[in-house]
Motif scaffolding. Structure first.
Motif, PDB file in Angstrom:
ATOM      1  N   VAL A 151      -5.377   1.598   5.174  1.00 20.77           N
ATOM      2  CA  VAL A 151      -5.866   0.420   5.830  1.00 20.77           C
ATOM      3  C   VAL A 151      -5.344  -0.743   5.256  1.00 20.77           C
ATOM      4  O   VAL A 151      -5.626  -1.852   5.871  1.00 20.77           O
ATOM      5  N   ASP A 152      -4.770  -0.808   4.130  1.00 16.03           N
ATOM      6  CA  ASP A 152      -4.374  -2.023   3.565  1.00 16.03           C
ATOM      7  C   ASP A 152      -2.926  -2.031   3.082  1.00 16.03           C
ATOM      8  O   ASP A 152      -2.117  -0.905   3.273  1.00 16.03           O
ATOM      9  N   LYS A 203      -7.336  -9.570   6.077  1.00 17.71           N
ATOM     10  CA  LYS A 203      -6.168  -9.216   5.184  1.00 17.71           C
ATOM     11  C   LYS A 203      -5.540  -7.831   5.435  1.00 17.71           C
ATOM     12  O   LYS A 203      -4.594  -7.512   5.188  1.00 17.71           O
ATOM     13  N   TYR A 204      -6.631  -6.876   6.049  1.00 22.05           N
ATOM     14  CA  TYR A 204      -6.248  -5.443   5.958  1.00 22.05           C
ATOM     15  C   TYR A 204      -5.190  -5.195   7.272  1.00 22.05           C
ATOM     16  O   TYR A 204      -5.277  -6.048   7.988  1.00 22.05           O
ATOM     17  N   ASP A 205      -4.282  -4.239   6.895  1.00 24.51           N
ATOM     18  CA  ASP A 205      -3.369  -3.865   8.016  1.00 24.51           C
ATOM     19  C   ASP A 205      -4.330  -3.165   9.239  1.00 24.51           C
ATOM     20  O   ASP A 205      -3.734  -3.490  10.433  1.00 24.51           O
ATOM     21  N   HIS A 206      -5.195  -2.616   8.980  1.00 21.54           N
ATOM     22  CA  HIS A 206      -5.954  -1.837   9.787  1.00 21.54           C
ATOM     23  C   HIS A 206      -7.395  -2.124   9.383  1.00 21.54           C
ATOM     24  O   HIS A 206      -8.244  -1.305   8.800  1.00 21.54           O
ATOM     25  N   PRO A 207      -8.036  -3.453   9.747  1.00 23.28           N
ATOM     26  CA  PRO A 207      -9.338  -3.728   9.458  1.00 23.28           C
ATOM     27  C   PRO A 207     -10.384  -2.926  10.144  1.00 23.28           C
ATOM     28  O   PRO A 207     -11.386  -2.666   9.494  1.00 23.28           O
ATOM     29  N   LEU A 208     -10.230  -2.141  11.251  1.00 19.50           N
ATOM     30  CA  LEU A 208     -11.301  -1.252  11.846  1.00 19.50           C
ATOM     31  C   LEU A 208     -11.560  -0.003  10.878  1.00 19.50           C
ATOM     32  O   LEU A 208     -12.324   0.241  10.968  1.00 19.50           O
ATOM     33  N   ALA A 235      -5.299  -5.702  -5.464  1.00 16.69           N
ATOM     34  CA  ALA A 235      -6.483  -5.583  -4.478  1.00 16.69           C
ATOM     35  C   ALA A 235      -7.186  -4.447  -4.840  1.00 16.69           C
ATOM     36  O   ALA A 235      -7.106  -3.246  -5.010  1.00 16.69           O
ATOM     37  N   PRO A 236      -8.902  -4.513  -4.614  1.00 13.81           N
ATOM     38  CA  PRO A 236      -9.692  -3.192  -5.011  1.00 13.81           C
ATOM     39  C   PRO A 236      -9.539  -2.592  -4.278  1.00 13.81           C
ATOM     40  O   PRO A 236      -9.087  -2.671  -2.627  1.00 13.81           O
ATOM     41  N   THR A 237      -9.784  -1.220  -4.503  1.00 17.19           N
ATOM     42  CA  THR A 237      -9.810   0.106  -3.101  1.00 17.19           C
ATOM     43  C   THR A 237     -10.983  -0.300  -2.318  1.00 17.19           C
ATOM     44  O   THR A 237     -11.971  -1.200  -2.660  1.00 17.19           O
ATOM     45  N   LEU A 238     -11.180   0.592  -1.262  1.00 23.93           N
ATOM     46  CA  LEU A 238     -12.231   0.286  -0.319  1.00 23.93           C
ATOM     47  C   LEU A 238     -13.628   0.575  -1.093  1.00 23.93           C
ATOM     48  O   LEU A 238     -14.560  -0.272  -0.885  1.00 23.93           O
ATOM     49  N   PRO A 239     -13.932   1.530  -1.899  1.00 22.80           N
ATOM     50  CA  PRO A 239     -15.226   1.729  -2.389  1.00 22.80           C
ATOM     51  C   PRO A 239     -15.430   0.580  -3.666  1.00 22.80           C
ATOM     52  O   PRO A 239     -16.566   0.665  -4.449  1.00 22.80           O
ATOM     53  N   SER A 240     -14.351   0.356  -4.303  1.00 24.44           N
ATOM     54  CA  SER A 240     -14.191  -0.667  -5.172  1.00 24.44           C
ATOM     55  C   SER A 240     -15.293  -0.059  -6.510  1.00 24.44           C
ATOM     56  O   SER A 240     -15.041   1.228  -6.953  1.00 24.44           O
TER      57      SER A 240
END
Length: 445
Positions: free
Chosen positions: A111-112, A58-63, A121-126
Motif C-alpha cells: 500500500v506504500d 501519500k500512500y500508493d493505495h490509501p484505501l 516511513a513507519p509500517t501500518l501498525p507502527s
C-alpha cells in the motif's frame, strides 16, 4: 503460577477466632502490567490512526491502508478486554494479535511506495506492534517474548528488504525490551510464589504456637501432676505416672518442633527425671511449692472494651500483691484475656522456680498508647541463658505462653533478672489491639 492472582493466607487463627477460616488475601504483581498493556494498546492504536490519517494521501493505495486500519480498530474494539488479565489473554488470542501486527508489517509494501519505505516511513501498525510482543512477554516470560519479537524482526526485514540502521535499531529495541520484561515477570512470579509459601508457613506456625500455648496451660500440667502423684503413691499408680511422664516428654517435643519416640523401659524414677521443673507448681523432689494463685476471671465475651484490672485482680493473694490505677484500664476484650493469660504464666514461673516463701508483685500502668503490666518476684533470679535453654527443651512458659501471646498482640515482653535479687517481667500491649495472627510484634527477652 499461571493465575494473575494468588491466594495467600495471612496470619493464623486468633484466640477469639478459632473455627473461623483464615483470611484470604488476593495479590498479584502481574495485574498492574496487564492494565498497563491494555492502556498501551489503546493509546498506540489512537496514535497509529492519527499517523495513517496524516499520511493518507501519500500512500500508493490509501484505501488498502484504510481497510487495514479499519480491521485493526474492529479487532481492538472486540478484544481490548483480553489483555486485562492472564485468564482472558489466551495463547490463541496472542497468536491472532501477533498475526495482525505481522500482517500489517508485510502489507505495508503493498500500500506504500518503495521510496517512502526506504526513507524510513513507519509500517501500518507502527508502534502498536510492540503491544502484541509485550503480551507474549507478560503471559509466557522471556522465551515467549524472544519468539514473538523474532517474528516481528523478520517481518520488518522483509518489509524493508535491507539491513538499514534504523530498522536494526527498532528490531533490537523491541527484542531487548520484550525479553527484559519477560524476565522480570518470571522473577516476580517466583518471588510471589515464595512470599505466598512464606505466609502459609507463618500462618501454620502461629496456629501451632496457639495450640502449644493451650497445651502448655492445660494438658502438660495435668500430665506432670499425674506423673508426680503416681511416683509418690507407687504400685499401679507408679506405672500410670511413668506413662504420663513419657507422654508429656513426647508432647513437649511435638509442640516444640517435631515428633520423637518417647523413652521406653524406664521406671517411675526415670520418668520423674525427665521433668526437672513440673508445671503443676511443685518442686522436682515432690515437696509443695507456694500456694497456687486463684484462677483469673472468666474470659470476657465479645470484643468490646474490657477493664484489665478485673481480670488481674483474682491473682492477688497471700503471696501476690496487686497494684492498680484508680481508673479503669481498658483494652479490647480478646487482648485483655491474652494479657491475663500471659500474667498467669509469669506467676506460674514464680511459683515453680522462685521457691517457697517467694513473693510476687503485679503492677498495672495505663499509658496513653499502651497498657503495661509488670510482674516482679524476690526469688533467686534467672541464670543467664536459662530462657534459651528452656525453649530448646520444649518448655513453653516463656517462649509461647508469654512471649508468643504478647507478640500476637503486637506488644513486647521484657525480662530483667539479677541473680539473688529476683526477676521482673514487663508486658506491654498497645491499645486497640486484639490477638490476630497477622499482627507482628517485637518480643525481647
Amino acid at each position: 503460577m499461571t493465575d494473575t492472582e494468588t491466594r495467600t493466607v495471612r496470619g493464623g487463627l486468633g484466640a477469639r477466632g478459632r473455627g473461623k477460616p483464615p483470611k484470604v488475601v488476593r495479590m498479584s504483581v502481574e495485574l498492574p502490567l496487564w492494565r498497563a498493556l491494555t492502556g498501551y494498546r489503546i493509546l498506540t492504536l489512537v496514535y497509529t490512526l492519527c499517523l495513517v490519517g496524516l499520511s493518507y494521501r501519500k500512500y500508493d493505495h490509501p484505501l488498502g491502508a484504510a481497510a487495514y486500519m479499519g480491521a485493526l480498530t474492529v479487532w481492538m474494539v472486540l478484544t481490548w478486554r483480553r489483555t486485562t488479565s492472564a485468564e482472558r489473554c489466551t495463547r490463541h488470542f496472542l497468536l491472532a494479535d501477533l498475526g495482525f501486527a505481522v500482517g500489517g508489517i508485510l502489507l505495508t509494501p503493498l500500500v506504500d511506495s518503495h521510496a517512502r519505505i526506504m526513507d524510513g516511513a513507519p509500517t501500518l501498525p507502527s508502534i502498536w506492534t510492540a503491544g502484541a510482543v509485550l503480551g507474549f512477554a507478560i503471559k509466557g516470560g522471556w522465551r515467549w517474548a524472544a519468539v514473538a519479537s523474532s517474528a516481528v524482526a523478520v517481518a520488518n526485514l522483509v518489509e524493508r528488504q535491507e539491513l538499514a540502521r534504523d530498522t536494526i535499531h527498532n528490531v533490537v529495541l523491541v527484542w531487548v525490551a520484550s525479553v527484559a520484561i519477560g524476565y522480570v515477570v518470571e522473577v516476580a512470579r517466583a518471588s510471589e510464589r515464595t512470599l505466598a509459601r512464606a505466609l502459609q508457613i507463618e500462618a501454620a506456625t502461629r496456629e501451632r504456637e496457639r495450640l502449644a500455648r493451650d497445651i502448655h496451660d492445660s494438658v502438660l500440667q495435668v500430665l506432670a501432676m499425674v506423673q508426680r502423684r503416681g511416683a509418690a503413691i507407687g504400685g499401679e499408680a507408679a506405672e500410670l505416672g511413668r506413662m504420663a511422664g513419657e507422654q508429656e516428654v513426647a508432647l513437649r517435643t511435638l509442640v516444640a518442633g517435631g515428633l520423637v519416640s518417647p523413652p521406653r523401659g524406664g521406671g517411675p524414677e526415670s520418668a520423674a527425671r525427665t521433668v526437672p521443673h513440673p508445671a503443676d507448681g511443685s518442686e522436682p523432689d515432690g515437696r509443695a511449692a507456694a500456694p497456687a494463685a486463684p484462677a483469673p476471671a472468666p474470659e470476657p465475651d465479645g470484643d468490646g472494651p474490657c477493664d484489665v484490672r478485673a481480670l488481674l485482680a483474682p491473682f492477688a493473694g497471700a503471696g501476690v500483691t496487686f497494684s492498680e490505677p484508680g481508673a479503669a484500664v481498658l483494652l479490647r476484650a480478646a487482648a485483655a484475656a491474652e494479657l491475663a493469660a500471659a500474667v498467669s504464666a509469669a506467676l506460674d514461673n514464680v511459683r515453680v522456680h522462685a521457691g517457697d516463701g517467694a513473693r510476687a508483685w503485679i503492677l498495672v500502668e495505663d499509658e496513653p498508647q499502651a497498657v503495661i503490666v509488670t510482674v516482679r518476684d524476690d526469688g533467686p533470679g534467672i541464670p543467664e541463658g536459662r530462657l534459651a535453654d528452656a525453649e530448646r527443651e520444649g518448655r513453653m512458659g516463656v517462649a509461647l505462653s508469654i512471649r508468643g501471646r504478647l507478640r500476637d498482640l503486637g506488644g513486647t515482653a521484657e525480662w530483667v533478672s539479677v541473680p539473688g535479687q529476683g526477676t521482673e517481667v514487663e508486658l506491654t500491649v498497645p491499645k486497640g489491639t486484639a490477638p490476630e495472627g497477622g499482627r507482628r510484634g517485637k518480643a525481647r527477652a
